[in-house]
Scaffold this active site. Structure first.
Site, PDB file in Angstrom:
ATOM      1  CB  SER A 183      -0.791   0.155   1.291  1.00 20.35           C
ATOM      2  OG  SER A 183      -1.727  -1.131   1.416  1.00 20.35           O
ATOM      3  CB  ALA A 184       0.235   4.719  -1.019  1.00 19.39           C
TER       4      ALA A 184
END
Ligand code: SAM
Length: 230
Positions: free
Chosen positions: A67-68
């Site tokens: 994920s970011a």
């Protein structure tokens, strides 16, 4: 000013953390410290190392992503992780988010260390995550399990905090609700399989679950018995 091209990984990590603070995403000191310490570049494929400190999801193989960083930060803040917490993560992926959680619930030299249990359905990712967690010194604080995380992990239940990093159907998997400790917090994206998902924080109070919608999000689907079909 140092050009980003000439920065080493630690400098790039600091720069990322500063930008997340400036954007108001990172506010809690424990989460800030964890993001400054855990080397995200050790959890991504070699050819993505140079992009590890850009605020973006990255491919980790088998059609999955890490994920970011702003999403890691946001989820950690909403979970209110504390030293000593027992945490269950569904969707190990690269192992990075599990390491962040471990940094908060079981800091080095803790007299009351918690533990992170994390479940991944892809065996190849389980192996990679175990390797990265070992290389970075988290193997004693994080247990990686291969299996269907929609079933939870009854063996170690109940959990203070449960973190789901893949999008669940709107009906939250029952085992995750039942394996949450009284007063515990579940952080979960839910909605449809490919778009139209929201991040929720669910607090267990007696037989009641208080649910709060945080924001719209986009995650890979949670596949399993209580998730979507593959
Ligand atoms: N937390 C991860 C990290 O730090 O890299 C990112 C997770 S990625 C967005 C979501 C992961 O959930 C994928 O690796 C996917 O294979 C996994 N997943 C999907 N359904 C699952 C299930 N039922 N049980 C366990 N893992 C699942």
């Amino acid at each position: 000013m140092v050009s980003i091209l000439k920065m080493n990984f630690e400098e790039k990590r600091k720069r990322l953390v500063e930008s997340l603070k400036d954007r108001g995403i990172l506010t809690e000191q424990d989460v800030i410290n964890a993001m400054l310490v855990v080397p995200r570049h050790k959890f991504v494929p070699l050819d993505a190392e140079s992009s590890a400190y850009i605020d973006s999801p990255l491919s980790i193989g088998l059609g999955q992503t890490i994920s970011a960083p702003h999403m890691n930060a946001m989820m950690c803040e909403y979970l209110k992780l504390r030293e000593g917490d027992k945490v269950l993560e569904i969707g190990t992926g690269s192992g990075y988010h599990a390491a962040l959680c471990a940094e908060m619930v079981a800091p080095k030299k803790s007299e009351n260390p918690g533990h992170v249990y994390t479940i991944e359905r892809h065996e190849g990712l389980v192996e990679n995550a175990r390797r990265s967690l070992k290389e970075t010194g988290y193997e004693d604080r994080v247990t990686v399990i291969h299996g269907d995380g929609t079933l939870g992990y009854p063996k170690e239940a109940p959990y203070d905090k449960i973190l789901v990093t893949a999008a669940s159907p709107s009906k939250i998997p029952i085992p995750l609700r039942t394996q949450l400790k009284e007063g515990g917090i579940l952080c979960i994206p839910a909605g449809s399989k490919n778009f139209g998902q929201n991040l929720y924080i669910i607090k267990k109070k007696g037989n009641d679950f208080k649910t709060k919608r945080i924001t719209g999000v986009r995650f890979v689907p949670l596949i399993g018995k209580y998730g979507f079909e593959s």
